[in-house]
Design a protein around this motif. Structure first.
Motif, PDB file in Angstrom:
ATOM      1  N   ALA A   1      39.564  39.746  50.099  1.00  0.00           N
ATOM      2  CA  ALA A   1      40.912  39.238  50.351  1.00  0.00           C
ATOM      3  C   ALA A   1      41.539  38.825  49.029  1.00  0.00           C
ATOM      4  N   GLU A   2      42.790  38.411  49.092  1.00  0.00           N
ATOM      5  CA  GLU A   2      43.518  38.065  47.861  1.00  0.00           C
ATOM      6  C   GLU A   2      44.429  36.865  48.119  1.00  0.00           C
ATOM      7  N   ILE A   3      44.395  35.911  47.197  1.00  0.00           N
ATOM      8  CA  ILE A   3      45.426  34.889  47.186  1.00  0.00           C
ATOM      9  C   ILE A   3      46.058  34.898  45.799  1.00  0.00           C
ATOM     10  N   GLY A   4      47.311  34.495  45.759  1.00  0.00           N
ATOM     11  CA  GLY A   4      48.121  34.789  44.588  1.00  0.00           C
ATOM     12  C   GLY A   4      48.870  36.076  44.890  1.00  0.00           C
ATOM     13  N   ARG A   5      49.634  36.555  43.931  1.00  0.00           N
ATOM     14  CA  ARG A   5      50.445  37.766  44.149  1.00  0.00           C
ATOM     15  C   ARG A   5      50.516  38.524  42.844  1.00  0.00           C
ATOM     16  N   ILE A   6      49.976  39.737  42.830  1.00  0.00           N
ATOM     17  CA  ILE A   6      49.915  40.532  41.608  1.00  0.00           C
ATOM     18  C   ILE A   6      51.204  41.336  41.454  1.00  0.00           C
ATOM     19  N   SER A   7      51.810  41.255  40.290  1.00  0.00           N
ATOM     20  CA  SER A   7      53.040  42.012  40.039  1.00  0.00           C
ATOM     21  C   SER A   7      52.701  43.448  39.669  1.00  0.00           C
ATOM     22  N   GLY A   8      53.734  44.295  39.622  1.00  0.00           N
ATOM     23  CA  GLY A   8      53.555  45.681  39.222  1.00  0.00           C
ATOM     24  C   GLY A   8      53.800  46.628  40.373  1.00  0.00           C
ATOM     25  N   THR A   9      53.533  47.912  40.128  1.00  0.00           N
ATOM     26  CA  THR A   9      53.783  48.960  41.115  1.00  0.00           C
ATOM     27  C   THR A   9      52.531  49.780  41.337  1.00  0.00           C
TER      28      THR A   9
ATOM     29  N   SER B   1      36.618  29.122  52.310  1.00  0.00           N
ATOM     30  CA  SER B   1      35.921  28.342  53.327  1.00  0.00           C
ATOM     31  C   SER B   1      36.493  28.589  54.715  1.00  0.00           C
ATOM     32  N   ALA B   2      37.814  28.671  54.815  1.00  0.00           N
ATOM     33  CA  ALA B   2      38.462  28.818  56.124  1.00  0.00           C
ATOM     34  C   ALA B   2      38.354  30.233  56.680  1.00  0.00           C
ATOM     35  N   THR B   3      38.388  31.239  55.808  1.00  0.00           N
ATOM     36  CA  THR B   3      38.410  32.626  56.268  1.00  0.00           C
ATOM     37  C   THR B   3      37.034  33.260  56.348  1.00  0.00           C
ATOM     38  N   LYS B   4      36.076  32.745  55.567  1.00  0.00           N
ATOM     39  CA  LYS B   4      34.718  33.302  55.485  1.00  0.00           C
ATOM     40  C   LYS B   4      34.716  34.710  54.876  1.00  0.00           C
ATOM     41  N   VAL B   5      35.671  34.985  53.979  1.00  0.00           N
ATOM     42  CA  VAL B   5      35.700  36.288  53.316  1.00  0.00           C
ATOM     43  C   VAL B   5      34.484  36.445  52.419  1.00  0.00           C
ATOM     44  N   ASP B   6      34.181  37.700  52.085  1.00  0.00           N
ATOM     45  CA  ASP B   6      32.972  38.004  51.321  1.00  0.00           C
ATOM     46  C   ASP B   6      33.243  38.230  49.842  1.00  0.00           C
ATOM     47  N   ALA B   7      34.489  38.479  49.462  1.00  0.00           N
ATOM     48  CA  ALA B   7      34.869  38.676  48.060  1.00  0.00           C
ATOM     49  C   ALA B   7      36.331  38.277  47.911  1.00  0.00           C
ATOM     50  N   LEU B   8      36.700  37.827  46.712  1.00  0.00           N
ATOM     51  CA  LEU B   8      38.058  37.335  46.496  1.00  0.00           C
ATOM     52  C   LEU B   8      38.688  38.009  45.285  1.00  0.00           C
ATOM     53  N   ALA B   9      39.850  38.645  45.498  1.00  0.00           N
ATOM     54  CA  ALA B   9      40.636  39.210  44.405  1.00  0.00           C
ATOM     55  C   ALA B   9      41.542  38.118  43.848  1.00  0.00           C
ATOM     56  N   VAL B  10      41.471  37.910  42.537  1.00  0.00           N
ATOM     57  CA  VAL B  10      42.209  36.819  41.907  1.00  0.00           C
ATOM     58  C   VAL B  10      43.364  37.356  41.066  1.00  0.00           C
ATOM     59  N   THR B  11      44.379  36.516  40.918  1.00  0.00           N
ATOM     60  CA  THR B  11      45.539  36.831  40.091  1.00  0.00           C
ATOM     61  C   THR B  11      45.553  35.871  38.907  1.00  0.00           C
ATOM     62  N   ILE B  12      45.314  36.408  37.713  1.00  0.00           N
ATOM     63  CA  ILE B  12      45.246  35.570  36.509  1.00  0.00           C
ATOM     64  C   ILE B  12      46.091  36.172  35.375  1.00  0.00           C
ATOM     65  N   GLY B  13      47.120  36.936  35.766  1.00  0.00           N
ATOM     66  CA  GLY B  13      47.955  37.613  34.781  1.00  0.00           C
ATOM     67  C   GLY B  13      47.761  39.112  34.770  1.00  0.00           C
ATOM     68  N   ASN B  14      46.863  39.619  35.604  1.00  0.00           N
ATOM     69  CA  ASN B  14      46.654  41.056  35.762  1.00  0.00           C
ATOM     70  C   ASN B  14      47.800  41.653  36.571  1.00  0.00           C
ATOM     71  N   VAL B  15      48.074  42.945  36.367  1.00  0.00           N
ATOM     72  CA  VAL B  15      49.185  43.599  37.071  1.00  0.00           C
ATOM     73  C   VAL B  15      48.740  44.957  37.601  1.00  0.00           C
ATOM     74  N   HIS B  16      49.411  45.398  38.663  1.00  0.00           N
ATOM     75  CA  HIS B  16      49.213  46.756  39.140  1.00  0.00           C
ATOM     76  C   HIS B  16      50.040  47.705  38.275  1.00  0.00           C
ATOM     77  N   GLY B  17      49.543  48.918  38.120  1.00  0.00           N
ATOM     78  CA  GLY B  17      50.292  49.891  37.331  1.00  0.00           C
ATOM     79  C   GLY B  17      50.104  49.677  35.845  1.00  0.00           C
ATOM     80  N   GLU B  18      51.136  50.002  35.075  1.00  0.00           N
ATOM     81  CA  GLU B  18      51.049  49.901  33.618  1.00  0.00           C
ATOM     82  C   GLU B  18      51.464  48.512  33.134  1.00  0.00           C
ATOM     83  N   TYR B  19      50.767  48.032  32.103  1.00  0.00           N
ATOM     84  CA  TYR B  19      51.144  46.784  31.448  1.00  0.00           C
ATOM     85  C   TYR B  19      52.292  47.089  30.483  1.00  0.00           C
ATOM     86  N   LYS B  20      53.394  46.352  30.637  1.00  0.00           N
ATOM     87  CA  LYS B  20      54.564  46.603  29.786  1.00  0.00           C
ATOM     88  C   LYS B  20      54.432  45.941  28.427  1.00  0.00           C
ATOM     89  N   SER B  21      53.489  45.021  28.303  1.00  0.00           N
ATOM     90  CA  SER B  21      53.199  44.359  27.036  1.00  0.00           C
ATOM     91  C   SER B  21      51.700  44.082  27.000  1.00  0.00           C
TER      92      SER B  21
END
Length: 312
Positions: free
Chosen positions: A131-139, A163-183
């Protein structure tokens, strides 16, 4: 060999490398991933985005599962960025044992509720959930998230969410983006370190296309054990076709398929080296790994009628 996503991630985490998860859309993509993994004695993951299911349907899932079974190295099959319960249901019924329930586009409470419901569904089927919390920018795959809509993962919120969802892995948003990095990518490693300290499930980083080696190494040191790669592999495919058509070097459809596979495989090989998984396939053949894989298949047998006689 068809392997458990849980086992791949846990073994990678224990041995300080990461699993490369590559989005595939057709036979060429599948052959490129498996070919690169076998040539480098590396575990890997075949990922299917819901948009690809619109074209390939359950046939694409069957292709990936059969390719994984026939592979000489551990390969897992995973549904990526699933925002709809219907897509997750289709994937589970088709035999996939790993899905991403992506409610990151929803307000936090709705994301939590969606993810919890999908995790309960998947666990009943013997599957695991990212699952994922946060929101990754990009295309990616036609979906665009503006920078102003992006949101970093809150470490304390991550604890509550897992803890609430019991997910098995977590995708994190720490400045990573989908697609190409513009900088030049600027990842918040302090945030990642805090998340790793507080959250005790495997961590995933989307948007690995374009990340420099230093950022990848540091991410692995801080607990990331799965990187998603899509853009660079797709670009290699398209560039191969464009180059061949313009130069008239591709005389036939089969020629274009072979050239595309070779181009993608080169990119995938480079990523496997960066992720540190080259020559690590043998680590997934331990009695512990085999036990986890067997448990995953047994659970799935009882829920979706998985044919164990087809396994190697």
């Amino acid at each position: 060999m068809l392997s458990s996503t849980r086992e791949l991630l846990e073994t990678a985490s224990r041995n300080s490398y990461a699993i490369g998860a590559f989005n595939v859309y057709n036979l060429e993509g599948v052959k490129a991933v498996v070919g690169a993994a076998e040539a480098n004695q590396s575990p890997a993951m075949l990922q299917i985005h819901p948009s690809a299911l619109e074209f390939g349907g359950v046939g694409l899932i069957a292709l990936c599962l059969e390719a994984a079974r026939a592979a000489k190295v551990p390969i897992a099959v995973h549904l990526d960025h699933s925002t709809k319960a219907e897509d997750i249901q289709v994937a589970l019924e088709a035999g996939m044992t790993s899905v991403m329930a992506d409610g990151s586009h929803l307000p936090y409470e709705q994301n939590l509720a969606f993810t919890k419901a999908m995790t309960e569904l998947a666990h009943r089927k013997g599957a695991i959930v990212e699952a994922e919390i946060g929101r990754i920018s990009g295309t990616e795959d036609g979906l665009t998230v503006a920078e102003k809509e992006a949101k970093m993962t809150d470490p304390d919120q991550a604890v509550e969410f897992v803890s609430a969802t019991k997910v098995d892995a977590l995708a994190v948003t720490i400045g990573n983006v989908h697609g190409e990095y513009k900088s030049e990518p600027r990842l918040d490693f302090d945030r990642l370190a805090k998340i790793r300290k507080l959250v005790h499930v495997p961590l995933v980083l989307h948007g690995a296309s374009g990340l420099p080696a230093e950022a990848i190494d540091r991410s692995i040191q801080l607990g990331v054990c799965k990187f998603n790669v899509n853009t660079e592999v797709r670009q290699a495919y398209m560039h191969s076709l464009q180059q061949g058509i313009c130069s008239r070097s591709l005389k036939d459809l089969v020629d274009s398929m072979g050239a595309a596979i070779a181009a993608m495989q080169a990119v995938i090989t480079e990523k496997l080296e960066l992720f540190g998984s080259v020559h690590k396939a043998h680590l997934h053949l331990s009695p512990y790994a085999e036990m986890l894989a067997a448990l995953t298949v047994e659970n799935h047998d009882a829920t979706v009628g998985f044919d164990r006689t087809s396994l190697p």
